[in-house]
Design a protein around this motif. Structure first.
Motif, PDB file in Angstrom:
ATOM      1  N   UNK A 138     -55.128  54.567   4.406  1.00 18.07           N
ATOM      2  CA  UNK A 138     -55.594  55.821   3.828  1.00 18.07           C
ATOM      3  C   UNK A 138     -54.598  56.956   4.038  1.00 18.07           C
ATOM      4  N   UNK A 139     -53.864  56.913   5.157  1.00 17.60           N
ATOM      5  CA  UNK A 139     -52.886  57.980   5.399  1.00 17.60           C
ATOM      6  C   UNK A 139     -51.804  57.988   4.325  1.00 17.60           C
ATOM      7  N   UNK A 140     -51.452  56.798   3.848  1.00 13.62           N
ATOM      8  CA  UNK A 140     -50.444  56.724   2.795  1.00 13.62           C
ATOM      9  C   UNK A 140     -50.983  57.321   1.496  1.00 13.62           C
ATOM     10  N   UNK A 141     -52.261  57.029   1.190  1.00 13.77           N
ATOM     11  CA  UNK A 141     -52.848  57.620  -0.006  1.00 13.77           C
ATOM     12  C   UNK A 141     -52.911  59.136   0.114  1.00 13.77           C
ATOM     13  N   UNK A 142     -53.219  59.630   1.330  1.00  7.67           N
ATOM     14  CA  UNK A 142     -53.273  61.080   1.513  1.00  7.67           C
ATOM     15  C   UNK A 142     -51.910  61.714   1.266  1.00  7.67           C
ATOM     16  N   UNK A 143     -50.852  61.026   1.695  1.00  7.78           N
ATOM     17  CA  UNK A 143     -49.509  61.555   1.471  1.00  7.78           C
ATOM     18  C   UNK A 143     -49.190  61.627  -0.019  1.00  7.78           C
ATOM     19  N   UNK A 144     -49.688  60.656  -0.764  1.00  3.70           N
ATOM     20  CA  UNK A 144     -49.434  60.635  -2.200  1.00  3.70           C
ATOM     21  C   UNK A 144     -50.289  61.677  -2.908  1.00  3.70           C
ATOM     22  N   UNK A 145     -51.549  61.755  -2.535  1.00  4.29           N
ATOM     23  CA  UNK A 145     -52.505  62.609  -3.253  1.00  4.29           C
ATOM     24  C   UNK A 145     -52.595  63.980  -2.606  1.00  4.29           C
ATOM     25  N   UNK A 148     -54.876  60.058 -14.405  1.00  9.43           N
ATOM     26  CA  UNK A 148     -54.677  58.874 -15.248  1.00  9.43           C
ATOM     27  C   UNK A 148     -53.200  58.512 -15.371  1.00  9.43           C
ATOM     28  N   UNK A 149     -52.378  59.041 -14.474  1.00 10.64           N
ATOM     29  CA  UNK A 149     -50.956  58.721 -14.500  1.00 10.64           C
ATOM     30  C   UNK A 149     -50.158  59.534 -15.492  1.00 10.64           C
ATOM     31  N   UNK A 150     -50.754  60.603 -16.036  1.00  8.46           N
ATOM     32  CA  UNK A 150     -50.025  61.420 -17.002  1.00  8.46           C
ATOM     33  C   UNK A 150     -49.282  62.553 -16.325  1.00  8.46           C
ATOM     34  N   UNK A 151     -49.614  62.832 -15.054  1.00  8.08           N
ATOM     35  CA  UNK A 151     -48.926  63.873 -14.309  1.00  8.08           C
ATOM     36  C   UNK A 151     -48.053  63.221 -13.252  1.00  8.08           C
ATOM     37  N   UNK A 152     -46.996  63.906 -12.898  1.00  6.74           N
ATOM     38  CA  UNK A 152     -46.050  63.355 -11.926  1.00  6.74           C
ATOM     39  C   UNK A 152     -46.430  63.812 -10.513  1.00  6.74           C
ATOM     40  N   UNK A 155     -41.935  59.485  -2.391  1.00  9.09           N
ATOM     41  CA  UNK A 155     -41.301  58.824  -1.243  1.00  9.09           C
ATOM     42  C   UNK A 155     -42.258  57.808  -0.614  1.00  9.09           C
ATOM     43  N   UNK A 156     -43.551  58.163  -0.549  1.00  5.72           N
ATOM     44  CA  UNK A 156     -44.528  57.231   0.022  1.00  5.72           C
ATOM     45  C   UNK A 156     -44.660  55.985  -0.843  1.00  5.72           C
ATOM     46  N   UNK A 157     -44.660  56.166  -2.162  1.00  6.42           N
ATOM     47  CA  UNK A 157     -44.779  55.018  -3.064  1.00  6.42           C
ATOM     48  C   UNK A 157     -43.529  54.154  -3.045  1.00  6.42           C
ATOM     49  N   UNK A 158     -42.368  54.784  -2.960  1.00  4.91           N
ATOM     50  CA  UNK A 158     -41.110  54.032  -2.912  1.00  4.91           C
ATOM     51  C   UNK A 158     -40.818  53.500  -1.505  1.00  4.91           C
ATOM     52  N   UNK A 159     -41.628  53.924  -0.517  1.00  2.00           N
ATOM     53  CA  UNK A 159     -41.418  53.567   0.890  1.00  2.00           C
ATOM     54  C   UNK A 159     -40.052  54.050   1.380  1.00  2.00           C
ATOM     55  N   UNK A 161     -40.588  56.747 -13.392  1.00  5.33           N
ATOM     56  CA  UNK A 161     -41.081  55.370 -13.482  1.00  5.33           C
ATOM     57  C   UNK A 161     -42.561  55.381 -13.109  1.00  5.33           C
ATOM     58  N   UNK A 162     -43.252  54.282 -13.399  1.00  7.37           N
ATOM     59  CA  UNK A 162     -44.662  54.181 -13.075  1.00  7.37           C
ATOM     60  C   UNK A 162     -44.851  53.112 -11.993  1.00  7.37           C
ATOM     61  N   UNK A 163     -45.513  53.504 -10.901  1.00  6.69           N
ATOM     62  CA  UNK A 163     -45.770  52.594  -9.791  1.00  6.69           C
ATOM     63  C   UNK A 163     -47.260  52.622  -9.494  1.00  6.69           C
ATOM     64  N   UNK A 164     -47.906  51.470  -9.584  1.00 10.64           N
ATOM     65  CA  UNK A 164     -49.344  51.378  -9.302  1.00 10.64           C
ATOM     66  C   UNK A 164     -50.154  52.422 -10.066  1.00 10.64           C
ATOM     67  N   UNK A 165     -49.730  52.712 -11.275  1.00  6.72           N
ATOM     68  CA  UNK A 165     -50.460  53.677 -12.084  1.00  6.72           C
ATOM     69  C   UNK A 165     -50.043  55.116 -11.877  1.00  6.72           C
ATOM     70  N   UNK A 166     -49.124  55.373 -10.943  1.00  5.86           N
ATOM     71  CA  UNK A 166     -48.659  56.730 -10.681  1.00  5.86           C
ATOM     72  C   UNK A 166     -47.327  56.973 -11.389  1.00  5.86           C
ATOM     73  N   UNK A 167     -47.170  58.154 -11.934  1.00  8.03           N
ATOM     74  CA  UNK A 167     -45.911  58.548 -12.556  1.00  8.03           C
ATOM     75  C   UNK A 167     -45.076  59.250 -11.504  1.00  8.03           C
ATOM     76  N   UNK A 168     -43.906  58.693 -11.178  1.00  9.68           N
ATOM     77  CA  UNK A 168     -43.097  59.226 -10.079  1.00  9.68           C
ATOM     78  C   UNK A 168     -41.622  59.248 -10.477  1.00  9.68           C
ATOM     79  N   UNK A 169     -40.829  60.145  -9.853  1.00  5.99           N
ATOM     80  CA  UNK A 169     -39.378  60.090 -10.051  1.00  5.99           C
ATOM     81  C   UNK A 169     -38.825  58.774  -9.541  1.00  5.99           C
ATOM     82  N   UNK A 170     -37.704  58.347 -10.082  1.00  3.30           N
ATOM     83  CA  UNK A 170     -37.099  57.084  -9.653  1.00  3.30           C
ATOM     84  C   UNK A 170     -36.728  57.139  -8.180  1.00  3.30           C
ATOM     85  N   UNK A 171     -36.462  55.970  -7.634  1.00  2.21           N
ATOM     86  CA  UNK A 171     -36.155  55.872  -6.207  1.00  2.21           C
ATOM     87  C   UNK A 171     -34.916  56.685  -5.829  1.00  2.21           C
TER      88      UNK A 171
END
Length: 221
Positions: free
Chosen positions: A54-61, A68-72, A79-83, A109-119
């Protein structure tokens, strides 16, 4: 007969807008919250309490960026999604959702439904405005996790990109001194401090044998 409880159909963070897709009402959400089946991890963003890490989700959210993945998401969330390891202190702007004008020219790029900057873009954003020792942390983390030839080219070309803001002399120095051999964020930071102090650049990750015992050295001269 009492109304049967609606099970939580979500396995990822969601907002109230997502309830309609499952023909659910806000009342179902209030019931989940009251029974502890769902946790609110950011303003208006919820996640099943059984969800691991859950801590990782909190860092992301950090805000409503997860819909719905339309916002970045923010740079910290990316960084949390790319580890990617982050420096101890990062600018406040890395914790907030980017504005549309901030995304012009940003590779996404899209990771697990999230729109994020590339690694690579995420690592470079984290390294900018940092000292050499802190800038090495995200860059060498990316190297440890394996990079493609195209990503290496992007790293080497970053100091020459006049569009990058903010521009930092330590970013160019970090690219020049980056190494695949640093085994952790602390090793990256320590080696950066050694270089900043003007000491000779150490060797990394080798072994020596003394009286029949083999010792593995993170850094050595």
């Amino acid at each position: 007969m009492p109304t049967p409880r609606k099970p939580v159909p979500f396995t990822r963070p969601f907002t109230t807008a997502a309830l309609r897709a499952f023909d659910l009402t806000p009342g179902a959400l209030r019931g989940w919250l009251a029974r502890g089946e769902v946790l609110e991890i950011a303003d208006g963003v919820f996640v099943p309490s059984a969800q691991s890490d859950l801590n990782r989700w909190r860092a992301i959210c950090t805000s409503r960026s997860v819909t719905d993945g339309t916002k970045c998401v923010s740079i910290r969330g990316a960084a949390a999604l790319h580890r990617i390891c982050t420096p101890v202190r990062i600018p406040q702007r890395h914790d907030t959702d980017p504005r549309p004008r901030d995304l012009v020219g940003v590779p996404l790029v899209r990771i697990n439904g999230f729109l994020v900057p590339t690694r690579i873009h995420t690592a470079l954003e984290l390294a900018g405005s940092q000292s050499l020792s802190s800038a090495l942390v995200p860059i060498e983390c990316v190297l440890r996790n394996g990079v493609t030839q195209a990503e290496l080219v992007q790293l080497h070309d970053a100091p020459l990109d006049r569009r990058r803001r903010p521009r930092s002399a330590s970013l160019a120095s970090a690219i020049r001194h980056m190494s695949r051999k640093s085994g952790s964020a602390l090793e990256s930071c320590s080696r950066g401090l050694i270089i900043e102090s003007g000491l000779p650049r150490p060797e990394q990750q080798d072994s020596i044998t003394i009286q029949g015992y083999r010792y593995y050295l993170d850094i050595f001269w």
